[in-house]
Structure formats: structure tokens, C-alpha cells
Design an enzyme around this catalytic site. Structure first.
Site, PDB file in Angstrom:
ATOM      1  CG  ASP A   1     -69.164   8.765  19.504  1.00  0.00           C
ATOM      2  OD1 ASP A   1     -69.077   7.671  18.929  1.00  0.00           O
ATOM      3  OD2 ASP A   1     -69.221   8.884  20.743  1.00  0.00           O
TER       4      ASP A   1
ATOM      5  CG  ASP B   1     -69.806   7.344  14.426  1.00  0.00           C
ATOM      6  OD1 ASP B   1     -70.008   6.267  13.829  1.00  0.00           O
ATOM      7  OD2 ASP B   1     -69.227   7.415  15.523  1.00  0.00           O
TER       8      ASP B   1
ATOM      9  CD  GLU C   1     -69.052   3.754  10.963  1.00  0.00           C
ATOM     10  OE1 GLU C   1     -67.896   4.194  11.001  1.00  0.00           O
ATOM     11  OE2 GLU C   1     -69.640   3.261  11.942  1.00  0.00           O
TER      12      GLU C   1
END
Length: 171
Positions: free
Chosen positions: A139, A8, A67
């Protein structure tokens, strides 16, 4: 299947999560957050690259999932996020790992069942799916969700390629 490193990305905090999908159910290996100092962006990008290179060396993942860029609050934020993603992707490519990218809505849909899921819902489902004793940091949970999404996508594609579906349903 494989060991998957999920990322992420962020220019201040980059989450990571590693899962093992070689058994029937995904197993948690590790997760955490790479916290970046304030200061010059090039120095932060080097930290991201070095940290992910170290994770790859230590855990030997077979695949890398990250991502995809989403629209940030400002163009400057989007550019910094894109550069953080780039540093992470270069670390993976440098280690000859295949790279998969997933939009945040697809990750949430895959893990929670709705693309509009909250961060708390993602944390809860990651904790449940990986049978963790406590919720990972936000996260880190997002990074684990990205790894889980990649695992689910590979399983789904494998089932479709093998022809194990009937009337639009996978069996």
C-alpha cells in the site's frame, strides 16, 4: 518543484508516500501504512483524517495526490472506499493543499509503462525510481507511485506549456 504526499486510500489500510521533487530526480522522504481497526466506519474515517493531518503538519507537503475511485467488488466496498478517500481529501483541503486525483491505470502507466501492471511490478519500479534499499509495503508503494505519477504529470504539463515539444515528442 515541490513535496508531494501520495495517498492510496482504503477503509482498512491507507497507504501514504511522500517524495521531494525539488531536485532533478525525485527523492524519497517517507512512506507507510495507516492500519485501521475493525469496527465502526466513522471512527476509522477519523483515524484517516487525523493521521493525514499529522503527516501534513510534520512533512509540510506542497501538493496532495490520491487514487481515484475504481469499481470495487461490491457497492458497499465502493462506498467505504469513497468515504476513506473523502476523509483524506478533507484533511488535504483543510490544510489548503491542491488535490490531484489519478486513476489506477494511469498511475501504473506512468510508473511501470503499462496500465495493466501488477502490484509487484509497481513495487519494483517504485524501489528502482526512488533508489530504495528495500521494497516498501504494497500500500505504501502504491501511494509512492501515485506521488510519482503526479510528479510526472506536472513535468509533462510544464514541458507542453513551455512549448518544449517537437512533432508530438517532448524534448
Amino acid at each position: 518543484m515541490s513535496i508531494i504526499l501520495g495517498i492510496d486510500p482504503g477503509s482498512l489500510k491507507t497507504g501514504f508516500g511522500i517524495i521531494d521533487t525539488r531536485s532533478r530526480h525525485p527523492l524519497y522522504i517517507t512512506s507507510g501504512v495507516i492500519r485501521l481497526p475493525t469496527g465502526a466506519l466513522p471512527a476509522r474515517l477519523k483515524i484517516i483524517f487525523d493521521a493525514i493531518t499529522q503527516l501534513i503538519g510534520e512533512y509540510q507537503p506542497d501538493e496532495f495526490a490520491i487514487e481515484h475511485v475504481f469499481m470495487a467488488k461490491s457497492a458497499g466496498s465502493a462506498l467505504k472506499l469513497g468515504q476513506a478517500r473523502g476523509a483524506a481529501i478533507v484533511a488535504a483541503v483543510h490544510a489548503n493543499l491542491p488535490v490531484a486525483e489519478y486513476e489506477a491505470r494511469k498511475v501504473k502507466q506512468s510508473v511501470v509503462g503499462t496500465g495493466a501492471a501488477t502490484k509487484e511490478q509497481v513495487q519494483h519500479m517504485v524501489t528502482s525510481l526512488l533508489k530504495l534499499s528495500a521494497s516498501p509495503q504494497e500500500d505504501a508503494a502504491d501511494a509512492l507511485a501515485i506521488a510519482l505519477c503526479h510528479s510526472h504529470s506536472k513535468t509533462l504539463l510544464g514541458n507542453v506549456a513551455a512549448g518544449s515539444f517537437r512533432r508530438g515528442r517532448i524534448v
